[in-house]
Design a protein around this motif. Structure first.
Motif, mmCIF file in Angstrom:
data_model
loop_
_atom_site.group_PDB
_atom_site.id
_atom_site.type_symbol
_atom_site.label_atom_id
_atom_site.label_comp_id
_atom_site.label_asym_id
_atom_site.label_seq_id
_atom_site.Cartn_x
_atom_site.Cartn_y
_atom_site.Cartn_z
ATOM 1 N N LYS A 62 -53.262 -13.265 57.066
ATOM 2 C CA LYS A 62 -52.372 -14.338 57.523
ATOM 3 C C LYS A 62 -52.190 -15.442 56.478
ATOM 4 O O LYS A 62 -51.281 -16.264 56.605
ATOM 5 N N MET A 63 -53.034 -15.459 55.466
ATOM 6 C CA MET A 63 -53.030 -16.591 54.535
ATOM 7 C C MET A 63 -52.000 -16.410 53.430
ATOM 8 O O MET A 63 -51.814 -15.323 52.888
ATOM 9 N N VAL A 64 -51.331 -17.529 53.104
ATOM 10 C CA VAL A 64 -50.413 -17.610 51.978
ATOM 11 C C VAL A 64 -50.990 -18.647 51.026
ATOM 12 O O VAL A 64 -51.182 -19.814 51.410
ATOM 13 N N PHE A 65 -51.289 -18.258 49.793
ATOM 14 C CA PHE A 65 -51.953 -19.162 48.853
ATOM 15 C C PHE A 65 -50.918 -19.898 48.010
ATOM 16 O O PHE A 65 -50.033 -19.281 47.410
ATOM 17 N N ALA A 66 -51.046 -21.234 47.995
ATOM 18 C CA ALA A 66 -50.010 -22.070 47.390
ATOM 19 C C ALA A 66 -50.630 -23.084 46.421
ATOM 20 O O ALA A 66 -50.885 -24.238 46.793
ATOM 21 N N PRO A 67 -50.872 -22.681 45.173
ATOM 22 C CA PRO A 67 -51.370 -23.637 44.179
ATOM 23 C C PRO A 67 -50.289 -24.644 43.809
ATOM 24 O O PRO A 67 -49.092 -24.365 43.919
ATOM 25 N N GLY A 68 -50.719 -25.813 43.376
ATOM 26 C CA GLY A 68 -49.760 -26.837 42.974
ATOM 27 C C GLY A 68 -50.439 -27.902 42.139
ATOM 28 O O GLY A 68 -51.586 -27.748 41.716
ATOM 29 N N ASP A 69 -49.746 -28.990 41.909
ATOM 30 C CA ASP A 69 -50.269 -30.119 41.129
ATOM 31 C C ASP A 69 -50.649 -31.223 42.099
ATOM 32 O O ASP A 69 -49.794 -32.003 42.528
ATOM 33 N N HIS A 70 -51.929 -31.285 42.477
ATOM 34 C CA HIS A 70 -52.372 -32.218 43.515
ATOM 35 C C HIS A 70 -53.560 -33.050 43.058
ATOM 36 O O HIS A 70 -54.398 -33.444 43.872
ATOM 37 N N SER A 71 -53.636 -33.324 41.780
ATOM 38 C CA SER A 71 -54.728 -34.120 41.224
ATOM 39 C C SER A 71 -54.129 -35.133 40.253
ATOM 40 O O SER A 71 -53.386 -34.767 39.349
ATOM 41 N N ASP A 72 -54.455 -36.422 40.473
ATOM 42 C CA ASP A 72 -53.870 -37.462 39.626
ATOM 43 C C ASP A 72 -54.761 -38.691 39.639
ATOM 44 O O ASP A 72 -54.743 -39.482 40.588
ATOM 45 N N ALA A 73 -55.557 -38.855 38.601
ATOM 46 C CA ALA A 73 -56.497 -39.974 38.529
ATOM 47 C C ALA A 73 -55.811 -41.313 38.315
ATOM 48 O O ALA A 73 -56.442 -42.362 38.467
ATOM 49 N N SER A 74 -54.517 -41.306 37.988
ATOM 50 C CA SER A 74 -53.828 -42.561 37.673
ATOM 51 C C SER A 74 -53.266 -43.252 38.911
ATOM 52 O O SER A 74 -52.778 -44.377 38.815
ATOM 53 N N ARG A 75 -53.322 -42.589 40.070
ATOM 54 C CA ARG A 75 -52.724 -43.167 41.272
ATOM 55 C C ARG A 75 -53.766 -43.282 42.382
ATOM 56 O O ARG A 75 -54.809 -42.619 42.348
ATOM 57 N N PRO A 76 -53.508 -44.100 43.413
ATOM 58 C CA PRO A 76 -54.460 -44.220 44.526
ATOM 59 C C PRO A 76 -54.731 -42.864 45.170
ATOM 60 O O PRO A 76 -53.805 -42.067 45.385
ATOM 61 N N VAL A 77 -55.993 -42.611 45.482
ATOM 62 C CA VAL A 77 -56.399 -41.319 46.031
ATOM 63 C C VAL A 77 -55.646 -40.997 47.319
ATOM 64 O O VAL A 77 -55.189 -39.867 47.522
ATOM 65 N N MET A 78 -55.504 -41.985 48.207
ATOM 66 C CA MET A 78 -54.853 -41.716 49.488
ATOM 67 C C MET A 78 -53.379 -41.369 49.317
ATOM 68 O O MET A 78 -52.817 -40.598 50.102
ATOM 69 N N THR A 79 -52.738 -41.913 48.287
ATOM 70 C CA THR A 79 -51.345 -41.566 48.010
ATOM 71 C C THR A 79 -51.232 -40.101 47.612
ATOM 72 O O THR A 79 -50.366 -39.359 48.099
ATOM 73 N N VAL A 80 -52.135 -39.671 46.713
ATOM 74 C CA VAL A 80 -52.117 -38.275 46.266
ATOM 75 C C VAL A 80 -52.462 -37.350 47.426
ATOM 76 O O VAL A 80 -51.852 -36.286 47.594
ATOM 77 N N GLU A 81 -53.444 -37.745 48.245
ATOM 78 C CA GLU A 81 -53.808 -36.927 49.405
ATOM 79 C C GLU A 81 -52.630 -36.747 50.355
ATOM 80 O O GLU A 81 -52.353 -35.634 50.818
ATOM 81 N N THR A 82 -51.939 -37.838 50.656
ATOM 82 C CA THR A 82 -50.815 -37.764 51.601
ATOM 83 C C THR A 82 -49.725 -36.847 51.060
ATOM 84 O O THR A 82 -49.158 -36.028 51.797
ATOM 85 N N GLU A 83 -49.435 -36.964 49.770
ATOM 86 C CA GLU A 83 -48.411 -36.093 49.174
ATOM 87 C C GLU A 83 -48.844 -34.626 49.214
ATOM 88 O O GLU A 83 -48.024 -33.735 49.460
ATOM 89 N N HIS A 84 -50.136 -34.386 48.979
ATOM 90 C CA HIS A 84 -50.652 -33.018 49.028
ATOM 91 C C HIS A 84 -50.507 -32.451 50.442
ATOM 92 O O HIS A 84 -50.005 -31.335 50.633
ATOM 93 N N ARG A 85 -50.915 -33.219 51.421
ATOM 94 C CA ARG A 85 -50.809 -32.752 52.801
ATOM 95 C C ARG A 85 -49.348 -32.538 53.203
ATOM 96 O O ARG A 85 -49.027 -31.575 53.918
ATOM 97 N N GLN A 86 -48.473 -33.407 52.741
ATOM 98 C CA GLN A 86 -47.061 -33.244 53.083
ATOM 99 C C GLN A 86 -46.497 -31.957 52.493
ATOM 100 O O GLN A 86 -45.756 -31.217 53.157
ATOM 101 N N ALA A 87 -46.859 -31.657 51.262
ATOM 102 C CA ALA A 87 -46.392 -30.423 50.641
ATOM 103 C C ALA A 87 -46.906 -29.206 51.403
ATOM 104 O O ALA A 87 -46.165 -28.227 51.626
ATOM 105 N N ALA A 88 -48.165 -29.249 51.826
ATOM 106 C CA ALA A 88 -48.737 -28.138 52.587
ATOM 107 C C ALA A 88 -48.081 -28.022 53.955
ATOM 108 O O ALA A 88 -47.769 -26.916 54.424
#
Length: 283
Positions: A62-88
């Motif tokens: 059932k799993m579909v594996f979706a790698p992406g660019d979800h790591s960014d030390a230059s921005r607030p962690v919660m901003t990157v997390e929210t964008e990652h979750r939105q993409a997923a």
């Protein structure tokens, strides 16, 4: 109703128990992760181990594996997390009516109860299901657990965000859904989450045994060392202090539980409890 899910790969501790607890009710699971193996804040993350455990927990493909660019030390962690979750969430929304958004340390004791409340969410024309979580803090030497609780050892719920949302939902912060009516379930007719006002509406009540089990801090020392670096709220905590308290509470559970009525911090109250078999397995 067609139900999909997304999970984020990077926290291997409770993957088999978490995904296995709701695997039978979803048609598709999007596994999203940073292709470089980084956390939201740029630190190394246990992505490879997580992916291996996820593949082992996917007997029906059932799993579909979706790698992406979800790591960014230059921005607030919660901003990157929210964008990652939105993409997923966007990827999981394709062909779905609803999307489960559970982290891999969150376990569903009863899919029947969860589905019943999702049907009620749909009947009420709400856009998200807020379902209670019981937050577990540590395993004790006897094999029992310390669980966050109310002042007199009552069940305390947590709501990091809706656990199921309509396909296409927009997220505002981490798992929080934007501008959508929420069907809110609790373990009492009155709100039991100290992070919400006392009068927060409760639309349905379930037994505490059916609340989602969140094994947030039930981990090995090595896993906690990683958590202190990679979690979304890592920059907001004094981890040296918190880990000292975590070790002391786990070593002295009875004393920890006895002081619950006197603790001023509502998130600093604990009770001793045991769990079904799924939680007795070492992460």
């Amino acid at each position: 109703m067609r139900l999909h899910a997304y999970v984020l790969a990077g926290d291997p501790a409770w993957i088999a128990q978490s995904i296995g607890s709701y695997y039978g009710i979803v048609d598709r699971i999007v596994v999203s992760y940073d292709a470089g193996g980084g956390s939201w804040g740029g630190a190394p993350l246990s992505v490879d181990e997580s992916l291996a455990r996820m593949r082992a927990a996917d007997p029906d493909g059932k799993m579909v594996f979706a790698p992406g660019d979800h790591s960014d030390a230059s921005r607030p962690v919660m901003t990157v997390e929210t964008e990652h979750r939105q993409a997923a969430l966007d990827a999981a929304s394709e062909g779905a009516d609803w999307v489960v958004q559970l982290d891999t340390d969150e376990i569903v004791p009863s899919t029947e109860v969860l589905l019943a409340q999702l049907r009620e969410t749909e009947r009420r024309a709400a856009g998200a299901l807020a379902f209670p979580m019981r937050n577990f803090h540590a395993r004790t030497p006897s094999g029992a657990f310390l669980e966050h609780c109310g002042r007199f050892w009552t069940t305390q719920s947590g709501y990091p965000g809706p656990v199921v949302v309509r396909a296409g939902t927009r997220l505002t912060l981490a798992r929080q859904a934007a501008d959508t009516p929420v069907h809110r379930v609790d373990v009492s007719p009155r709100n039991t989450d100290p992070a919400h006002p006392f009068g927060t509406p409760v639309h349905a009540v379930i037994p505490p045994s059916d609340a989602i089990v969140h094994m947030s801090w039930v981990r090995t020392e090595a896993q906690m060392a990683e958590k202190r670096v990679v979690s979304g709220y890592a920059p907001e905590r004094d981890w040296d202090r918190d880990l000292r308290r975590w070790r002391r509470r786990a070593a002295h559970p009875l004393g920890t539980a006895l002081v619950a009525p006197f603790a001023r911090n509502p998130f600093g109250r604990f009770r001793i409890t045991r769990l079904p078999e799924f939680a007795e397995v070492e992460p």
